[in-house]
Each structure stands twice: as C-alpha cells, then as structure tokens.
Scaffold this motif. Structure first.
Motif, PDB file in Angstrom:
ATOM      1  N   VAL A  93       0.994   5.086   0.582  1.00  0.00           N
ATOM      2  CA  VAL A  93      -0.078   6.202   0.960  1.00  0.00           C
ATOM      3  C   VAL A  93       0.299   7.380   0.148  1.00  0.00           C
ATOM      4  N   THR A 110      -8.517   3.835   5.559  1.00  0.00           N
ATOM      5  CA  THR A 110      -7.314   3.246   5.089  1.00  0.00           C
ATOM      6  C   THR A 110      -7.140   1.867   5.867  1.00  0.00           C
ATOM      7  N   SER A 112      -5.446   4.737  -2.206  1.00  0.00           N
ATOM      8  CA  SER A 112      -6.681   5.139  -1.737  1.00  0.00           C
ATOM      9  C   SER A 112      -6.992   6.575  -1.317  1.00  0.00           C
ATOM     10  N   TYR A 131       0.869  -1.321  -0.051  1.00  0.00           N
ATOM     11  CA  TYR A 131       0.124  -0.143   0.086  1.00  0.00           C
ATOM     12  C   TYR A 131       0.977   1.506  -0.060  1.00  0.00           C
ATOM     13  N   TRP A 168      -7.309   9.475   1.378  1.00  0.00           N
ATOM     14  CA  TRP A 168      -7.299   9.511   2.915  1.00  0.00           C
ATOM     15  C   TRP A 168      -7.249  11.064   3.280  1.00  0.00           C
TER      16      TRP A 168
END
Length: 662
Positions: free
Chosen positions: A104, A267, A146, A102, A148
């Motif tokens: 960020v 998340t 994703s 993942y 956030w």
C-alpha cells in the motif's frame, strides 16, 4: 427445495450485481533492474498501467462507502472509478513463489522495497540499483502497487505521486471542514487547503493559532489573512510568514467531496482481479503473466505508517471480501501503524498526519476500537474490535503487526494490547502476532528537518533485517499454517508496560525527558459520525481520554521488552522512540513528530567522568571492539535461533557494526 432455490437466487444476484474491474490497460512492460537475474527466480519485469472499475451502490459489500449513493452512475446504474497500477513480477511467472505482495503506497511512496531489499527509498524503480540486494525477488514474490488516494496527483508534484485514483464527487454536498498547519522552518508564507473554500451565509471562515497542543487557540483577525482562488491561504501583509512550530487551524465550508472510501473498494477489486481472473471483460489478460497465466495463489499486504493504518481500517470496515464472497488478502503486515485512517468519510483527508505527538489533534483516526479483539468501551459506550466484521464473514487474514517505540509514545499503541481502561493485558486472537522493535524510532531515517528536534535522531537501531524474517514467516503461516515466532511486546502483567511518570531516566547533562506520551484525546464529531459525516468542524474535545502506557526502561534508559535487535541488545547508546522539539524549532519541549533520540555512551571512563555521564562507557562495558562485536554476534545468533533473523542478516548486521567508529 426452498433452501436450494434461495441459494441459487443468491448466486444469481451475486453474478448479476458483482462490481469488478471492467478494463485493465497495460501501458508498458520493461525489464526490471536492467534485466538482472535473481537466483532461481530469474529476471523480473516492471509492468505499468491503469485499471477501470465500477461499483453497485446497492450491493451489501459497497453500502458502507460513504456518499457512494450520491455519486453519478453509468447506464448500468453503477459508479465508475479508475487508478494507476504497477507490478514487479518474474519474467517467467511460473518461477515465482506463488505469492503476490501488495505494498500500500504511502502518499505515493513505495515502501516495501526500501524496507526489505536494503535500498534507499525510491519511487522510480528504473535503475539497476533499484532492486537493492534483491531479497524479495530472490524469494520469488510478485509485488503490486495501485492508487488509492483520490486526487493524489493534484496534491503534490506528479513525480512523487506516481499512482492516482480518480473517483467521482458527491455533487451538491456542502459542509464545514477544517485544516491544520504546522511548519518546522521559517519563511513559509502560504498554505494549501485540502478543499476549495466556498461562501456560506451561516459560517464564515476562521483562522486561529495556538502555541502548543493544550493551549487555547487565538483567533486571527480576518484582515490579517486572505484566500487566493478559494484554495490558498496567505497571511497579511503579503509575504508575512507563518511562525515555525505554531499550530494554525483554518475552518471553512467546502462542497462536492470526492468519494474517498472508493479507495478501499478499488484495492479490493484490483487484488481480486489479479488473484482470481485471467482476463477482464474485454479480453485483456491479467498482467501477472503472459496471456493471463500466472502462479499466484496467495496474497499478502504490507503497509507502512499511513498505509498500515489503511490496512487496519480496510479490515475493520469489511473490505477483505469481494462482492462475490471471495477473500482478498490472506495475510497483512501493518507496520508502524497504531490507528486507522481518515479515508471513508465525507470530506476525508487521508494524507493528514495521524494525531501523533505534536499537532494535528482532532482528526477521526485515533478512535475506538484500537485493538483486534472485541471489547466493551465504557468511555465511548461502544463495543467493537478491528476483526469483528471479518470474523463474522470468516475472511480474517493472518496479521503480523510490527511497531516501534514511537508508536507507544506518539500513537497510543498500548491500547492495542490492553483493554480500553488500561487495566489488563488482552489475549491476542489466534490469527494475530504483534512484534515491538525495542528502542526504535518510526523509520530508520531522520524525518524532521535538522535542528527541529533537540537531540540527534535515532538512526542506529535498524529493525529491517528482522522484518525480512517475519515476512517469510507470514508467507509460511499463510501457505502451510506453520505458526510464526511468538509475539514480543511489553505487558502490564510483567511490568514491562508502565505509566510514563514511573520511568527513571539517567541524569545526563542537558537531558530532558518528555512529560508523557501523546494524550489520546477524544472529540465530539456530531450525531452522524457513524455515517462518516463530521458535523462539528473543528470538533470540540471531550472530557475523557484513554490511559496510555509506554515500555519500561533499564538504568541506561533503554527499553526492556520487545524484540531487541542486536544494536539495541548490545547498546552503544541510549536510544528512544521519542524526541523533544528544540527552542529553534518552536514549541520547545513538545514531542517532536516521529523522530527518536540518540544519546551515545562515552568511549572511556575518563570521557564519561568529564561529561558527568552516569552510564558506563563503551570500554567499561565491553573492553574492546572485538568483544563488542562478539556480543553483537551472539545476540544476532540468538535471534536467528528463535526465528526472528536469517543467517545472511546476521552477517550484514555485524558488517554494519564493524564500519562504525569505536
């Protein structure tokens, strides 16, 4: 029997109260990099869509989200949110390596592909060149992003912020806030506030300016500025520009803050869904594979700068555990991130620049605790560590933190490896490794506009090849419990971590050394700081500050300790993680945000004498380019032997050096 009843009751509560992704929608699935095959992993696909979730404010896993209890709720009493996501996964998910990585995103920017695949930064990922050399794909990783950051798409052009998070607001909440603005070029005539200003009888908005960090601000008369529609600040008369290099601060009252802390929970729940669930509540399959079938059993997370601070704060605040007590990330790599994040607060500003170098002092991201290990801090009268919550819950990830010299000079990174008094080195927890890339700047490319910093940017020393070896070591550590290479960073005990005023820089013509690293000022935010509420806006500086150290240097001005990548171990220049602002950039002599400096060696002894440069020239050091390259190769081979470099990156490092002028 009573214990069994209590245990079954807890399981029933968790099953009934669990908040999770309620729906996941795939908008498109397309071939990645024009369908190119990446070794035995084969081709990849790019999946884009949106997920929807809900949170129970009363659940212990969510109680720490600031203002969640004030959010509107659905019929089930839960708070709803939604976010964009993207995935890169093997077209045949059974050919992957079993790990989801993942990334960020940093203010909407995808960073891990740029760092590890040797490709220029890009968010589009829609061309054959997007994969770079395909490193992550050849290793079989699935990669996820994703949203956030609440409202990210409204804060900047949609083309840049491709991943949004939509959260509810805490309606009816009104409080003082402040913004700070710094412009590095002339001609900027307006500033966008973080929130819309609202009238308030008790506090009138105020604009002030200071010339440097430590100078007292001057209040600008109310008739010398105006607000347009409550959100746009302009100087008067209209068209008057903000001064380049000056620090403007605007305090005002805002209302209805977005509940930004949901970014951590979103998340958490997105990764948990990808890892643990085959379908959502409506039957939509997990996008990691057709019909929800996939091979992913392990999860890693990478975060660069702002997003690395996201990871440090996510762990500190206890979000590495789902509502039903499952671990989220097995391993994390916070990169160039020495603080935490201004996210889980009322009126949060997560896109705000961290208190690095010049400007932006006062935001609550550089506060105790700094280190992973628990300690007592007599200055703040607190006892804490970044791992206290996950250690209690036994869900701490394995951590590889990677830093550059910039973090020592501008981010107070020494506080991550010393006690709060700066009196002794800490012993790192067993699940933590720290690697300092000696002589490097924050990122490999120049950040500041040309001419703002007084010296050329330090874009020569490239730690990315080492990061490729380290991400594979982190993956092995998680999967097989094989310890990675030892931590490498400056220490007080061997005098490679020192006070800045003890450094003896080479006396180069026109060279100016910094006064010292960024001072770790602390501020009074009011009595409700622990609740995520900042009552004092702007806050007042406290008298105490933490003692910050920097890496020791040799006679050339190059750092002695840390992972010395070949270009730094066999130098062609003095390279630093700090730069100073120029006269043209304003605030001359102050630390120049995030860039380092490059001071090349003279080529010959005659050139050195002409320039009055005390450092030996390239010819005096190495004789010939062939000998220089041989020394580079030897340094690279030594890093490979110790596990910090891969064989293919030894060759690419030498190939880059061959192309540089001698």
């Amino acid at each position: 029997m009573q214990r069994l009843v209590l245990f079954l009751s807890l399981l029933a509560f968790l099953a009934a109260a669990r908040g999770e992704l309620t729906r996941i929608e795939v908008g498109s699935t397309v071939p990645f990099a024009a369908g190119k095959a990446f070794g035995p992993t084969g081709p990849y696909v790019r999946v884009m869509g949106r997920f929807y979730g809900e949170l129970d404010p009363s659940h212990p896993a969510n109680r720490g989200i600031v203002d969640l209890r004030l959010a509107p709720r659905n019929a089930q009493g839960r708070v709803e949110y939604s976010a964009d996501f993207e995935l890169l996964r093997p077209a045949d998910p059974m050919k992957g390596n079993g790990t989801l990585l993942y990334d960020v995103n940093n203010r909407g920017n995808k960073r891990v592909i740029h760092l590890l695949n040797d490709v220029a930064p890009s968010n589009a990922l829609d061309s054959p060149e997007s994969a770079g050399d395909g490193f992550l794909m050849r290793q079989g990783f699935s990669i996820a992003w994703s949203g956030w950051i609440p409202g990210a798409g409204r804060a900047a052009p949609r083309a840049r912020y491709a991943l949004e998070l939509e959260v509810p607001a805490a309606r009816g909440v009104q409080a003082p806030v402040w913004d700070e603005f710094l412009y590095n070029s002339e001609g900027q005539t307006q500033a966008l506030l973080s929130f819309a200003a609202v009238p308030d009888a008790k506090m009138k908005p105020q604009l002030s300016v200071r010339e440097k960090n430590d100078e007292a601000p001057t209040v600008i008369a109310p008739n010398a500025w105006e607000l347009v529609e409550g959100r746009m600040l302009r100087l008067l008369p209209q068209g008057r520009a903000f001064r380049a290099g000056a620090l403007y601060q605007f305090s005002y009252v805002a209302k209805d803050p977005p509940i930004a802390g949901i970014g951590y929970a979103a998340t958490r729940d997105f990764i948990a869904f990808l890892r643990y669930q085959a379908r959502d509540k409506l039957g939509n399959p997990n996008p990691l594979g057709p019909e929800g079938r996939h091979k992913v059993a392990y999860t890693l997370a990478h975060g660069t700068s702002q997003s690395g601070r996201f990871l440090r704060d996510m762990i500190h605040q206890g979000f590495n555990e789902t509502e039903d007590l499952r671990q989220v990330f097995d391993g994390i790599n916070p990169h160039i991130a020495s603080a935490r994040l201004f996210l889980n607060f009322r009126f949060a500003q997560p896109n705000r620049a961290y208190s690095l170098g010049y400007g932006f002092l006062g935001y609550p991201d550089a506060t105790f605790p700094f280190a992973y290990e628990k300690m007592r801090d007599d200055l703040s009268r607190r006892e804490d560590g970044l791992l206290e919550r996950c250690r209690t819950r036994t869900n701490c990830p394995k951590i590889m933190q990677t830093v550059t010299s910039t973090e020592y000079w501008q981010g107070g990174h020494s506080l991550g490896t010393t006690d709060a008094t700066g009196g002794r080195d800490l012993v790192l927890p067993e699940n933590v490794r720290i690697y300092h890339f000696a002589g490097t700047q924050h990122v490999i490319s120049q950040i500041m506009p040309k001419g703002v910093c007084a010296a050329p940017a330090n874009t020569v020393i490239d730690p990315r090849p080492v990061m490729r070896a380290l991400i594979l070591a982190l993956d092995r550590w998680v999967k097989e419990d094989v310890p990675p290479p030892p931590s490498v960073y400056p220490r007080l005990s061997d005098k490679t971590l020192v006070a800045a005023d003890s450094l003896r820089w080479p006396k180069l013509p026109g060279f100016a050394a910094p006064r010292g690293p960024n001072p770790m000022l602390q501020f009074d935010y009011g009595a409700k700081y622990d609740e995520g509420i900042l009552e004092n806006a702007p806050p007042k500086a406290l008298e105490y500050r933490y003692k910050v150290y920097v890496p020791a240097i040799d006679a050339d001005g190059n750092e002695l300790a840390g992972l010395r990548v070949p270009e730094q171990a066999v130098p062609a220049a003095t390279t630093t993680g700090w730069a100073l602002r120029s006269v043209a950039g304003g605030a001359a002599g102050e630390l120049c945000y995030l860039d380092g400096s490059l001071f090349p060696f003279a080529r010959t002894a005659d050139e050195r004498a002409e320039k009055k440069d005390p450092r030996p020239s390239m010819v005096e050091r190495y004789g010939t380019k062939e000998n220089f390259l041989a020394r580079l190769r030897a340094a690279a081979a030594e890093l490979q032997r110790k596990g910090y470099l891969r064989a293919e990156d030894v060759e690419t490092t030498i190939a880059r050096a061959e192309k540089r002028p001698w």
